[in-house]
Structures are given as structure tokens and as C-alpha cells.
Design a protein around this motif. Structure first.
Motif, PDB file in Angstrom:
ATOM      1  N   LEU A 341       0.865  -1.183   0.000  1.00 33.61           N
ATOM      2  CA  LEU A 341       0.000   0.000   0.000  1.00 33.61           C
ATOM      3  C   LEU A 341       0.900   1.230   0.000  1.00 33.61           C
ATOM      4  N   ALA A 342       0.858   1.998  -1.086  1.00 35.72           N
ATOM      5  CA  ALA A 342       1.584   3.272  -1.129  1.00 35.72           C
ATOM      6  C   ALA A 342       0.669   4.360  -0.587  1.00 35.72           C
ATOM      7  N   PHE A 343       1.258   5.361   0.034  1.00 30.10           N
ATOM      8  CA  PHE A 343       0.474   6.481   0.552  1.00 30.10           C
ATOM      9  C   PHE A 343       1.392   7.650   0.833  1.00 30.10           C
ATOM     10  N   ILE A 344       0.804   8.799   1.120  1.00 26.90           N
ATOM     11  CA  ILE A 344       1.555  10.012   1.449  1.00 26.90           C
ATOM     12  C   ILE A 344       1.406  10.287   2.939  1.00 26.90           C
ATOM     13  N   SER A 345       2.530  10.501   3.587  1.00 32.25           N
ATOM     14  CA  SER A 345       2.539  10.791   5.018  1.00 32.25           C
ATOM     15  C   SER A 345       3.240  12.119   5.264  1.00 32.25           C
ATOM     16  N   ARG A 346       2.669  12.919   6.132  1.00 34.00           N
ATOM     17  CA  ARG A 346       3.310  14.188   6.494  1.00 34.00           C
ATOM     18  C   ARG A 346       4.239  13.958   7.679  1.00 34.00           C
ATOM     19  N   ILE A 347       5.511  14.184   7.445  1.00 34.15           N
ATOM     20  CA  ILE A 347       6.526  13.989   8.469  1.00 34.15           C
ATOM     21  C   ILE A 347       7.249  15.306   8.690  1.00 34.15           C
ATOM     22  N   ASN A 348       7.096  15.886   9.874  1.00 36.05           N
ATOM     23  CA  ASN A 348       7.733  17.166  10.189  1.00 36.05           C
ATOM     24  C   ASN A 348       7.447  18.218   9.123  1.00 36.05           C
ATOM     25  N   LEU A 353       6.389  10.127   0.126  1.00 33.51           N
ATOM     26  CA  LEU A 353       5.849   8.854  -0.309  1.00 33.51           C
ATOM     27  C   LEU A 353       6.338   7.731   0.606  1.00 33.51           C
ATOM     28  N   HIS A 354       5.395   6.931   1.073  1.00 36.02           N
ATOM     29  CA  HIS A 354       5.697   5.772   1.900  1.00 36.02           C
ATOM     30  C   HIS A 354       5.051   4.535   1.280  1.00 36.02           C
ATOM     31  N   VAL A 355       5.527   3.373   1.711  1.00 34.92           N
ATOM     32  CA  VAL A 355       4.904   2.127   1.287  1.00 34.92           C
ATOM     33  C   VAL A 355       4.796   1.213   2.500  1.00 34.92           C
ATOM     34  N   MET A 356       3.647   0.521   2.597  1.00 35.63           N
ATOM     35  CA  MET A 356       3.395  -0.409   3.692  1.00 35.63           C
ATOM     36  C   MET A 356       3.326  -1.836   3.147  1.00 35.63           C
ATOM     37  N   ASP A 357       4.017  -2.746   3.811  1.00 34.67           N
ATOM     38  CA  ASP A 357       3.848  -4.163   3.546  1.00 34.67           C
ATOM     39  C   ASP A 357       2.561  -4.585   4.262  1.00 34.67           C
ATOM     40  N   ALA A 359       1.069  -7.350   4.722  1.00 34.12           N
ATOM     41  CA  ALA A 359       1.085  -8.555   5.543  1.00 34.12           C
ATOM     42  C   ALA A 359       1.648  -8.287   6.933  1.00 34.12           C
ATOM     43  N   SER A 360       2.687  -7.478   7.008  1.00 37.18           N
ATOM     44  CA  SER A 360       3.351  -7.224   8.285  1.00 37.18           C
ATOM     45  C   SER A 360       3.003  -5.879   8.900  1.00 37.18           C
ATOM     46  N   GLY A 361       2.517  -4.942   8.078  1.00 41.83           N
ATOM     47  CA  GLY A 361       2.258  -3.591   8.555  1.00 41.83           C
ATOM     48  C   GLY A 361       3.491  -2.713   8.584  1.00 41.83           C
ATOM     49  N   THR A 362       4.635  -3.239   8.142  1.00 38.56           N
ATOM     50  CA  THR A 362       5.883  -2.475   8.142  1.00 38.56           C
ATOM     51  C   THR A 362       5.808  -1.338   7.129  1.00 38.56           C
ATOM     52  N   VAL A 363       6.198  -0.138   7.546  1.00 44.58           N
ATOM     53  CA  VAL A 363       6.137   1.047   6.701  1.00 44.58           C
ATOM     54  C   VAL A 363       7.547   1.550   6.413  1.00 44.58           C
ATOM     55  N   SER A 364       7.802   1.893   5.129  1.00 45.65           N
ATOM     56  CA  SER A 364       9.099   2.433   4.736  1.00 45.65           C
ATOM     57  C   SER A 364       8.903   3.721   3.959  1.00 45.65           C
ATOM     58  N   ALA A 365       9.736   4.714   4.241  1.00 44.12           N
ATOM     59  CA  ALA A 365       9.739   5.944   3.455  1.00 44.12           C
ATOM     60  C   ALA A 365      10.549   5.716   2.186  1.00 44.12           C
ATOM     61  N   LEU A 366      10.008   6.122   1.039  1.00 42.37           N
ATOM     62  CA  LEU A 366      10.682   5.910  -0.236  1.00 42.37           C
ATOM     63  C   LEU A 366      11.389   7.154  -0.745  1.00 42.37           C
ATOM     64  N   THR A 400      11.143   2.575  -7.791  1.00 45.21           N
ATOM     65  CA  THR A 400      10.937   1.166  -7.512  1.00 45.21           C
ATOM     66  C   THR A 400      10.381   1.034  -6.095  1.00 45.21           C
ATOM     67  N   VAL A 401       9.777  -0.104  -5.797  1.00 44.63           N
ATOM     68  CA  VAL A 401       9.091  -0.269  -4.514  1.00 44.63           C
ATOM     69  C   VAL A 401      10.073  -0.203  -3.351  1.00 44.63           C
ATOM     70  N   ASP A 402      11.346  -0.527  -3.595  1.00 43.69           N
ATOM     71  CA  ASP A 402      12.333  -0.414  -2.524  1.00 43.69           C
ATOM     72  C   ASP A 402      12.941   0.980  -2.441  1.00 43.69           C
ATOM     73  N   GLY A 403      12.557   1.879  -3.354  1.00 47.84           N
ATOM     74  CA  GLY A 403      13.044   3.248  -3.319  1.00 47.84           C
ATOM     75  C   GLY A 403      14.444   3.439  -3.868  1.00 47.84           C
ATOM     76  N   ARG A 404      15.065   2.379  -4.410  1.00 47.13           N
ATOM     77  CA  ARG A 404      16.467   2.480  -4.831  1.00 47.13           C
ATOM     78  C   ARG A 404      16.637   3.182  -6.174  1.00 47.13           C
ATOM     79  N   ILE A 405      15.686   3.020  -7.079  1.00 42.35           N
ATOM     80  CA  ILE A 405      15.804   3.594  -8.415  1.00 42.35           C
ATOM     81  C   ILE A 405      14.686   4.602  -8.625  1.00 42.35           C
ATOM     82  N   LYS A 406      15.037   5.843  -8.867  1.00 39.85           N
ATOM     83  CA  LYS A 406      14.046   6.887  -9.120  1.00 39.85           C
ATOM     84  C   LYS A 406      14.282   7.487 -10.504  1.00 39.85           C
TER      85      LYS A 406
END
Length: 426
Positions: A341-348, A353-357, A359-366, A400-406
Motif C-alpha cells: 500500500l503506497a500512501f503520502i505521510s506528512r513527516i515534520n 511517499l511511503h509504502v506499507m507491507d 502482511a506485516s504492517g511495516t512502513v518504509s519511506a521511499l 521502484t518499490v524499494d526506493g532504490r531507483i528513481k
């Protein structure tokens, strides 16, 4: 602050458009980052390509590099085409794992026959090839199809290079809804209007787009046939009609309507009829989108005091809150494979752009940018397109979903907003 697909929580920001008709500003591709695994490939110039207006091998190279999974090896000199049986030893010594050869020939009826062959350099195997007889206007499409063929042969997954994107621009008093190739080229205005156009949403199969228009001096939802330009009214109920999204089978749309006085989520038959209310809250419920299997709906609600993302059964019912980090999480975009699940989160104060797994609920900033908005997954779930502010101007980006290639798809002029990646074409 980024723009929202629906009305009620955040207002629109100014946009800048290109003229109605074919887009004069082509997109520039800039790839940044290094993936963990990349396939080294090479492509020679297609024999006879000088009779065509597009460089087939160059387009294929750009497509594959943009995916982040391929690394280009400079080709050797010497003429090769799809009929050649090359000595693959020197290509192997050069570090290439695969080699693309081909030709372009003008046919008597004015079309072009684009032919190619793919070689596995390591195993010295012919991986097949095809012929695409196309009009001159579809030369880029032929190249994208070749890239899709290579991508699928070498990764085992479908390529998305021949799919399309939609996005919105504004300049002066004109708003435009554009449809373009997945690399941003060949943009055509599907609709132009003196009133705002927002929230484009592709129907399954890619034949139709739903969107919101303000031509009636209020938000009204239409469905637009991309090939013919014909459109039909989907929702013009009392109050606001916004944020349409199709079900995976194309039979239903969900949207945000204010029939009850506040923004709530409703389901509607794609062929018309009375809407059916799915949420029953006194808060603002908006931005509904179906899960890939059609069994759930993700949406945004401020029922907990701030905008957060929830999930409920597609028939309505008790919702489950999904986001807990920060007090502002919006624009849910599930992946077609149901994993992310991709979504936008306001941080500070920064919208990222963030993505959530799921199955686990783990969230990563991309991203580490500050004005991201409107994420949308590629149909193979490998990339996400989104709008952002980059180097002082509005731009479309893919990651990419891991944020490595933009990849930055930047027009030479204008602000570009609300991208939506189209499905595989049927």
C-alpha cells in the motif's frame, strides 16, 4: 501542501499546462540510484532505422534502464539484424548477458515493419523474436512492446512499457487531462476545460477514464472513452461528487459523495443507478480505492481526529485503521499484486511517499522530498508513479518499490499533477 484526489480536506494547488492536442514538451528521463540486481544487456542499432522517425534500440534501452533491473553495455561495431547469427563470445567477454538485434523496413502501404531478435549471450541461445507492422505514429509503441518482451523473457514478469499514464495540467484558464505512454512521450489531451479537472482513474482494461470536472460549477463525475473521446455522466448528485475509483471487474465505482451533508463513501453501478452508502460516520470519509482482489476498500477518514487510512469490506462495515505513524496519512494506493500500500505521510511538515507491507504492517519511506502526492502503482507492482516538486518545479517521478531507483519524467515546461498509471491493455 499536496493536492488531494477528493475535496474537503485539502484544496487544489495551481497547475501549469501545455496546449490542447499533442504535447509539444517531451519528457526527459533521468535515472538515479543502483539496484541490487541488474541484468547487463546490449542492443545494436536496428538495420534500416534511418528510414524511421524513432530510434527503436534507444527507446528499448531507456525503457529497460528505467525499470532499475537492467544495465546497458555499449555495443560493438558491425552490422547485425534479426536474421544474423552473431558470434556471442565477444559479447560475453564484454560483459553482456543478452543482446538485442533487429531491423526497420518501410512497407509499400507506408507502414513500418519492426523486427527483432533476442539472444541469451551466456547460454548462446536464441530467445525468439517478433515482427510488428505499425504505422509511423506507433513506432514508439513497437519499441515499448519489444522492451516488454525482453523484460518478461529475462525476469519472468510482465513488462509495463507499453502501458499508459494519465495526468492533469493547468495553464492560464485551461485545464487538460493528458494520456501518454508510460515513459511520458506521445502525450495527447483527452480533455480540455476552462474549469478544474481532478482525480483521473483508469477502468480495468484501459479503455475508459473516470474523472471529476467542475464544468457545472460543482464537482461532477464522468467516464471518458479514451479512443473516441466520448464521455458519459456517472454522478451528478446533490452536493459534491468526487474521488471515483473502479472495482477490479469494472462493474462498480466507489466515490465520495456529500448526499448526507458530509463527505461519505458510496458505491455505484458503472452503468448508472442510485448510489449505495458504505460508510456511516459523522466525519469526512474520502479517497476510496478497491484492493486488488475487490474484497476490501481502502479510504481516508478523520474520524480519529486527523486524516488516517482505513480498510473496510467492499460491502461496507466496520473499518480497520492501518496508519498510526504521524497525524496525517492520505492517498492510499494498493499494488495490483495485493502486497503493498503506497500512501503520502506528512513527516515534520514534509509530504513524503511511503509504502506499507500489508502482511506485516511495516512502513518504509521511499523519498526524502517534501511535496509528494498522488501515488499510483504500475500494473506489475514493481514501480510507483507520483507527483512531486523537484529542482524547483512540479514533476512526475517513478520509483521502484524499494526506493532504490528513481526516474524523473520532467517536461520542459509546466507543472504536472495527479498521475495515474494505467492497467495492462486488453
Amino acid at each position: 501542501m499536496p493536492r488531494r484526489r477528493a475535496l474537503g480536506l485539502v484544496s487544489s494547488l495551481p497547475l501549469l499546462s501545455m496546449p490542447f492536442g499533442a504535447a509539444h514538451a517531451q519528457f526527459r528521463v533521468e535515472v538515479a540510484g543502483v539496484g541490487l540486481t541488474q541484468f547487463p544487456f546490449s542492443a545494436v542499432s536496428f538495420r534500416g532505422n534511418d528510414v524511421a522517425s524513432e530510434n527503436i534500440a534507444a527507446i528499448v534501452r531507456a525503457d529497460l534502464e528505467r525499470s532499475g533491473q537492467f544495465r546497458f553495455v555499449e555495443p560493438m561495431t558491425g552490422g547485425l539484424d534479426e536474421t544474423s547469427r552473431p558470434d556471442l563470445g565477444p559479447w560475453r567477454d564484454r560483459g553482456a548477458d543478452s543482446l538485442l538485434t533487429g531491423s526497420v523496413m518501410r512497407l509499400a502501404d507506408g507502414r513500418f515493419d519492426v523486427r527483432f531478435r533476442l539472444w541469451d549471450v551466456v547460454r548462446a541461445q536464441d530467445l525468439g523474436g517478433l515482427s510488428y507492422p505499425v504505422p509511423g505514429t506507433d513506432l514508439r509503441l513497437a519499441a515499448h512492446r519489444i522492451a516488454d518482451y525482453i523484460y518478461e523473457k529475462l525476469t519472468g514478469e510482465k513488462g509495463v512499457f507499453s502501458t499508459r499514464i494519465a495526468y492533469v495540467t493547468k495553464g492560464g484558464a485551461r485545464y487538460n487531462l493528458w494520456v501518454a505512454d508510460a515513459d511520458g512521450f506521445n502525450a495527447r489531451a483527452a480533455l480540455t476545460s476552462p474549469e478544474p479537472i481532478i482525480s483521473p482513474s483508469w477502468a480495468p482494461g484501459g479503455a475508459q477514464l473516470a474523472y471529476v470536472s467542475f464544468e457545472a460549477r460543482k464537482p461532477v463525475i464522468y467516464a471518458h472513452d479514451v479512443a473516441t473521446g466520448r464521455r458519459r455522466l456517472l454522478a451528478n448528485f446533490k452536493g459534491s461528487n468526487s474521488a471515483p475509483t473502479w472495482s477490479p471487474d469494472g462493474r462498480t465505482l466507489v466515490a465520495t459523495l456529500s448526499l448526507s451533508g458530509n463527505a461519505q463513501i458510496y458505491a455505484m453501478d458503472a452503468n448508472g443507478g442510485d448510489p449505495r452508502r458504505l460508510t456511516q460516520s459523522g466525519s469526512i470519509d474520502t479517497e476510496p480505492v478497491f484492493s486488488a482482489d475487490g474484497k476490501s476498500i481502502f479510504f481516508v477518514s478523520d474520524r480519529g481526529g486527523s486524516p488516517q487510512i482505513y480498510r473496510m469490506p467492499a460491502s461496507g462495515g466496520s473499518p480497520q485503521r492501518l496508519t498510526f505513524n504521524g497525524n496525517y496519512n492520505i492517498s492510499p494506493a494498493p499494488s495490483p499484486d495485493g502486497r503493498w500500500l503506497a500512501f503520502i505521510s506528512r513527516i515534520n511538515g514534509a509530504f513524503r511517499l511511503h509504502v506499507m507491507d500489508l502482511a506485516s504492517g511495516t512502513v518504509s519511506a521511499l523519498t526524502d522530498s517534501s511535496a509528494d502526492e498522488s501515488p499510483s502503482f504500475s500494473p506489475n507492482s514493481r514501480m510507483i508513479i507520483y507527483a512531486t516538486r523537484d529542482k524547483g518545479s512540479e514533476a512526475l517521478m517513478t520509483t521502484t518499490v524499494d526506493g532504490r531507483i528513481k526516474t524523473r519524467l520532467a517536461g520542459s515546461q509546466g507543472d504536472i499533477r495527479e498521475p495515474e498509471w494505467g492497467p495492462f491493455l486488453r
